[in-house]
Design an enzyme around this catalytic site. Structure first.
Site, PDB file in Angstrom:
ATOM      1  CG  ASP A 122      -1.924  -1.090   1.240  1.00 37.18           C
ATOM      2  OD1 ASP A 122      -2.320  -1.532   0.144  1.00 37.18           O
ATOM      3  OD2 ASP A 122      -2.337  -1.510   2.337  1.00 37.18           O
ATOM      4  CE1 TYR A 149       3.702  -6.387   3.374  1.00 42.71           C
ATOM      5  CE2 TYR A 149       3.099  -8.710   3.231  1.00 42.71           C
ATOM      6  CZ  TYR A 149       3.143  -7.444   2.679  1.00 42.71           C
ATOM      7  OH  TYR A 149       2.627  -7.230   1.429  1.00 42.71           O
TER       8      TYR A 149
END
Length: 272
Positions: free
Chosen positions: A51, A109
């Site tokens: 994002d 992540y």
């Protein structure tokens, strides 16, 4: 021939990975640089879309090209046309059956969170921030409830296009490092928290929504058992607000060793 690249980038100046009209994206910058070096249009596919404001330490992409050039040439040549906040780390020829997204066994992540009475300055945009002390044990207990295959609707953005909210979260590891001397005004020590997530795939905003809930639990606003309640409720409205993107890093995908990619992308012993 098919090429794979490992890409790192600082996501602060970009509206995410995926190409979009009229805004700056990492994919557009990379494809423009590849096209200039290859002297033909290049279309890439990535292992995991990030994002706006999210960083990438080892994004993996693949693309097809009629050119047969040394791997080092792709690295140097493409980097020569990239902005300073994006870099190709490695390049490698791969079989035509390799697919950066579909061949990945998992994605990794990390969220880096500064716990400090004073907001970040030098690290602004590169770490999240919380000005209250957090309870490690409470957050880890809550995180452990999420491990396994679950319906993660409570942590899914309304704009998520994934066909199913069911994902398999393999691990959430939480650690705190780098404590410094107590702050002279407030008397407690700043530190950096690291939250590492490993899953087969993630929903849109899933990690940032989980982070919002973990921080609320770490601050004592909710109990660890609240995380179980959220899973059962499957309601985004019941969960905490979405956390900032600043401290989120795509560590990279995990592939089977048989693809022969650099070690940082290879499944560890005993995987999965």
């Amino acid at each position: 021939m098919r090429m794979a690249l490992g890409i790192s980038y600082n996501g602060q100046a970009y509206c995410g990975w995926q190409s979009q009209p009229s805004v700056r994206t990492v994919q557009d910058a990379l494809e423009a640089a590849l096209g200039r070096f290859a002297t033909h249009p290049v279309s890439t596919l990535c292992a995991g879309r990030t994002d706006a404001g999210v960083h990438g330490l080892m994004q993996v992409v693949h693309f097809d090209t009629p050119l047969d050039r040394p791997a080092a040439s792709w690295v140097r040549g493409t980097n020569g046309f990239l902005p300073a906040d994006i870099a190709v780390q490695w390049a490698q020829a791969v079989p035509d059956s390799f697919h950066a997204r579909a061949s990945a066994l998992a994605r990794r992540y990390a969220y880096v969170l500064l716990q400090s009475p004073v907001r970040p300055s030098v690290e602004s945009g590169r770490v999240g921030w919380v000005c209250h002390r957090l309870d490690h044990d409470a957050m880890q207990q809550a995180a452990d409830y999420l491990v396994g295959e679950h319906d993660f609707s409570a942590f899914r953005a309304s704009t998520c296009q994934a066909p199913s909210p069911v994902k398999t979260l393999r691990r959430i590891g939480i650690s705190c490092r780098g404590q410094s001397p107590p702050h002279p005004a407030l008397g407690w020590s700043p530190c950096y928290w690291r939250f590492e997530f490993v899953a087969n795939a993630f929903l849109h905003h899933m990690i940032r929504n989980i982070m919002g809930c973990l921080v609320a639990i770490g601050q004592g606003k909710q109990s660890p058992q609240w995380m179980q309640q959220l899973l059962r409720a499957r309601s985004r409205a019941a969960a905490a607000p979405t956390f900032a993107p600043d401290g989120l890093y795509f560590l990279g995908p995990v592939y089977a060793a048989g693809w022969g990619l650099p070690e940082r992308t290879v499944a560890f012993d005993g995987w999965p």
